[in-house]
Motif scaffolding. Sequence first.
Motif, PDB file in Angstrom:
ATOM      1  N   PHE A   1     -61.193 105.032   1.907  1.00 26.70           N
ATOM      2  CA  PHE A   1     -61.256 106.227   1.069  1.00 26.70           C
ATOM      3  C   PHE A   1     -59.955 106.405   0.306  1.00 26.70           C
ATOM      4  CE2 PHE A   1     -65.056 108.263   2.770  1.00 26.70           C
ATOM      5  CZ  PHE A   1     -65.193 107.650   4.001  1.00 26.70           C
TER       6      PHE A   1
ATOM      7  N   GLN B   1     -61.444 104.173   7.736  1.00 25.61           N
ATOM      8  CA  GLN B   1     -62.219 104.809   8.794  1.00 25.61           C
ATOM      9  C   GLN B   1     -63.118 103.768   9.441  1.00 25.61           C
ATOM     10  OE1 GLN B   1     -65.255 107.689   7.675  1.00 25.61           O
ATOM     11  NE2 GLN B   1     -64.854 108.890   9.515  1.00 25.61           N
TER      12      GLN B   1
ATOM     13  N   ARG C   1     -66.862 115.219  21.274  1.00 27.40           N
ATOM     14  CA  ARG C   1     -67.207 114.066  20.441  1.00 27.40           C
ATOM     15  C   ARG C   1     -68.604 114.245  19.847  1.00 27.40           C
ATOM     16  NH1 ARG C   1     -67.077 111.102  17.157  1.00 27.40           N
ATOM     17  NH2 ARG C   1     -66.982 108.841  17.102  1.00 27.40           N
TER      18      ARG C   1
ATOM     19  N   TYR D   1     -57.032 105.733   2.852  1.00 23.82           N
ATOM     20  CA  TYR D   1     -57.307 105.867   4.274  1.00 23.82           C
ATOM     21  C   TYR D   1     -58.403 104.885   4.659  1.00 23.82           C
ATOM     22  CZ  TYR D   1     -54.709 110.268   4.478  1.00 23.82           C
ATOM     23  OH  TYR D   1     -53.718 111.223   4.433  1.00 23.82           O
TER      24      TYR D   1
ATOM     25  N   LEU E   1     -64.312 116.794  10.929  1.00 24.93           N
ATOM     26  CA  LEU E   1     -63.029 116.138  11.161  1.00 24.93           C
ATOM     27  C   LEU E   1     -61.901 117.142  11.004  1.00 24.93           C
ATOM     28  CD1 LEU E   1     -63.808 112.955   9.095  1.00 24.93           C
ATOM     29  CD2 LEU E   1     -63.350 112.965  11.525  1.00 24.93           C
TER      30      LEU E   1
ATOM     31  N   GLY F   1     -67.737 105.822  12.892  1.00 25.98           N
ATOM     32  CA  GLY F   1     -67.824 106.905  13.855  1.00 25.98           C
ATOM     33  C   GLY F   1     -66.498 107.455  14.329  1.00 25.98           C
ATOM     34  N   ARG F   2     -65.418 107.107  13.650  1.00 24.95           N
ATOM     35  CA  ARG F   2     -64.101 107.571  14.082  1.00 24.95           C
ATOM     36  C   ARG F   2     -63.421 108.395  12.988  1.00 24.95           C
ATOM     37  NH1 ARG F   2     -64.384 107.338  19.156  1.00 24.95           N
ATOM     38  NH2 ARG F   2     -62.113 107.480  19.300  1.00 24.95           N
ATOM     39  N   GLY F   3     -62.236 108.881  13.298  1.00 26.02           N
ATOM     40  CA  GLY F   3     -61.457 109.603  12.301  1.00 26.02           C
ATOM     41  C   GLY F   3     -60.798 108.651  11.322  1.00 26.02           C
ATOM     42  N   LEU F   4     -60.172 109.223  10.308  1.00 21.80           N
ATOM     43  CA  LEU F   4     -59.520 108.418   9.283  1.00 21.80           C
ATOM     44  C   LEU F   4     -58.087 108.114   9.679  1.00 21.80           C
ATOM     45  CD1 LEU F   4     -61.881 109.987   7.758  1.00 21.80           C
ATOM     46  CD2 LEU F   4     -60.560 109.509   5.703  1.00 21.80           C
TER      47      LEU F   4
ATOM     48  N   LEU G   1     -71.331 111.715   0.441  1.00 17.52           N
ATOM     49  CA  LEU G   1     -70.574 112.848  -0.111  1.00 17.52           C
ATOM     50  C   LEU G   1     -69.092 112.782   0.236  1.00 17.52           C
ATOM     51  CD1 LEU G   1     -73.049 115.793   0.566  1.00 17.52           C
ATOM     52  CD2 LEU G   1     -72.668 114.540  -1.579  1.00 17.52           C
ATOM     53  N   GLY G   2     -68.718 111.858   1.061  1.00 24.31           N
ATOM     54  CA  GLY G   2     -67.318 111.769   1.447  1.00 24.31           C
ATOM     55  C   GLY G   2     -66.891 112.929   2.317  1.00 24.31           C
ATOM     56  N   LEU G   3     -65.621 113.243   2.284  1.00 22.61           N
ATOM     57  CA  LEU G   3     -65.072 114.363   3.056  1.00 22.61           C
ATOM     58  C   LEU G   3     -64.912 115.563   2.141  1.00 22.61           C
ATOM     59  CD1 LEU G   3     -64.036 111.741   4.631  1.00 22.61           C
ATOM     60  CD2 LEU G   3     -62.306 113.279   5.562  1.00 22.61           C
TER      61      LEU G   3
ATOM     62  N   GLN H   1     -53.500 108.584  -1.989  1.00 18.17           N
ATOM     63  CA  GLN H   1     -53.414 107.949  -0.684  1.00 18.17           C
ATOM     64  C   GLN H   1     -54.693 107.179  -0.406  1.00 18.17           C
ATOM     65  OE1 GLN H   1     -52.150 110.787   2.361  1.00 18.17           O
ATOM     66  NE2 GLN H   1     -51.287 112.113   0.787  1.00 18.17           N
TER      67      GLN H   1
ATOM     68  N   HIS I   1     -54.383 106.868   8.001  1.00 19.68           N
ATOM     69  CA  HIS I   1     -53.634 106.712   6.755  1.00 19.68           C
ATOM     70  C   HIS I   1     -53.137 105.274   6.608  1.00 19.68           C
ATOM     71  CE1 HIS I   1     -49.949 106.922   4.243  1.00 19.68           C
ATOM     72  NE2 HIS I   1     -50.678 107.764   3.553  1.00 19.68           N
TER      73      HIS I   1
ATOM     74  N   PHE J   1     -55.706 112.439  11.527  1.00 22.23           N
ATOM     75  CA  PHE J   1     -57.048 112.910  11.841  1.00 22.23           C
ATOM     76  C   PHE J   1     -57.373 112.800  13.317  1.00 22.23           C
ATOM     77  CE2 PHE J   1     -59.395 113.788   7.949  1.00 22.23           C
ATOM     78  CZ  PHE J   1     -58.552 113.269   6.977  1.00 22.23           C
ATOM     79  N   GLY J   2     -58.228 113.708  13.769  1.00 21.73           N
ATOM     80  CA  GLY J   2     -58.869 113.557  15.059  1.00 21.73           C
ATOM     81  C   GLY J   2     -60.031 112.583  14.952  1.00 21.73           C
ATOM     82  N   SER J   3     -60.688 112.321  16.082  1.00 21.83           N
ATOM     83  CA  SER J   3     -61.773 111.338  16.112  1.00 21.83           C
ATOM     84  C   SER J   3     -63.102 111.883  15.608  1.00 21.83           C
ATOM     85  CB  SER J   3     -61.961 110.809  17.536  1.00 21.83           C
ATOM     86  OG  SER J   3     -60.811 110.107  17.938  1.00 21.83           O
TER      87      SER J   3
ATOM     88  N   LEU K   1     -55.766 117.697   0.229  1.00 27.72           N
ATOM     89  CA  LEU K   1     -56.171 116.346  -0.125  1.00 27.72           C
ATOM     90  C   LEU K   1     -57.649 116.355  -0.428  1.00 27.72           C
ATOM     91  CD1 LEU K   1     -53.591 114.741   0.418  1.00 27.72           C
ATOM     92  CD2 LEU K   1     -54.897 113.305   1.959  1.00 27.72           C
ATOM     93  N   THR K   2     -58.031 115.743  -1.531  1.00 27.28           N
ATOM     94  CA  THR K   2     -59.432 115.637  -1.907  1.00 27.28           C
ATOM     95  C   THR K   2     -59.837 114.177  -1.822  1.00 27.28           C
ATOM     96  OG1 THR K   2     -59.162 117.501  -3.404  1.00 27.28           O
ATOM     97  CG2 THR K   2     -61.133 116.162  -3.664  1.00 27.28           C
ATOM     98  N   PHE K   3     -60.923 113.914  -1.100  1.00 23.96           N
ATOM     99  CA  PHE K   3     -61.355 112.552  -0.811  1.00 23.96           C
ATOM    100  C   PHE K   3     -62.537 112.128  -1.669  1.00 23.96           C
ATOM    101  CE2 PHE K   3     -59.012 111.345   3.013  1.00 23.96           C
ATOM    102  CZ  PHE K   3     -58.456 112.551   3.374  1.00 23.96           C
ATOM    103  N   GLY K   4     -62.606 110.835  -1.934  1.00 23.65           N
ATOM    104  CA  GLY K   4     -63.790 110.251  -2.530  1.00 23.65           C
ATOM    105  C   GLY K   4     -64.829 109.964  -1.475  1.00 23.65           C
ATOM    106  N   SER K   5     -65.920 109.335  -1.897  1.00 24.05           N
ATOM    107  CA  SER K   5     -67.031 109.067  -0.975  1.00 24.05           C
ATOM    108  C   SER K   5     -66.902 107.732  -0.263  1.00 24.05           C
ATOM    109  CB  SER K   5     -68.361 109.160  -1.709  1.00 24.05           C
ATOM    110  OG  SER K   5     -68.329 108.344  -2.849  1.00 24.05           O
TER     111      SER K   5
ATOM    112  N   MET L   1     -70.664 115.445  10.542  1.00 23.43           N
ATOM    113  CA  MET L   1     -69.448 115.045  11.260  1.00 23.43           C
ATOM    114  C   MET L   1     -68.331 115.970  10.801  1.00 23.43           C
ATOM    115  SD  MET L   1     -67.641 113.022  13.232  1.00 23.43           S
ATOM    116  CE  MET L   1     -68.102 111.294  13.405  1.00 23.43           C
TER     117      MET L   1
ATOM    118  N   TYR M   1     -62.469 119.345   7.760  1.00 23.91           N
ATOM    119  CA  TYR M   1     -63.336 118.698   6.791  1.00 23.91           C
ATOM    120  C   TYR M   1     -64.698 118.469   7.430  1.00 23.91           C
ATOM    121  CZ  TYR M   1     -59.305 117.261   3.879  1.00 23.91           C
ATOM    122  OH  TYR M   1     -58.188 117.233   3.083  1.00 23.91           O
TER     123      TYR M   1
END
Lengths: 115, 112
Positions: free
Chosen positions: B88, B37, A9, B35, A90, B40-43, A41-43, B33, B45, A106-108, B100-104, A88, A35
Amino acid sequence: DVKVTQSSRYLVKRTGEKVFLECVQDMDHENMFWYRQDPGLGLRLIYFSYDVKMKEKGDIPEGYSVSREKKERFSLILESASTNQTSMYLCASSARGGVTNEKLFFGSGTQLSVL
Amino acid sequence: SQQGEEDPQALSIQEGENATMNCSYKTSINNLQWYRQNSGRGLVHLILIRSNEREKHSGRLRVTLDTSKKSSSLLITASRAADTASYFCATVRSGSARQLTFGSGTQLTVLP
């Protein structure tokens, strides 16, 4: 439910160290992704893999490598960690084929600090 | 490079109000798509809309897609404090079926 597990973590490493980030998924997914996420900046996609021993570069592969020896496990390697790799990280997975299968699980996340 | 860009960057509303977030993208897409978040965690869907669809619903979520304007919106109705999170949009570029391309993201705060 799909479970994507990242081994750590939080992780603190020194500049120049070799760092391994591990990710395991339990749903027999073909595709796996790494990622990094930074504020504002996002992912951004580092690498992805669509099969065992296969890998493709994402948008920011520099300074990273990956390994996929088994279908369920996808490792991200920082050969020589640098402070600008503090981020971070992911991991995600998805099933093969078809538009609707492109949903990612996704993982955490692993918060990596390089000092 | 960023494919999707969310607007606004941050949004603060009262519980019970509706929240609308927008996403713009640059190239042709197969699907888009959304998502969520938590801090402090994952995303996670939320919803997927295909390029030949214009609107989709899932519970309190409503997503629209306008491919002529290269934009999408996510509406959360009757918001709750538990909806507080970052949202996102992510796009699958035509010809890049696996990426997959993500925004900010948009940071939504729902005040109780």
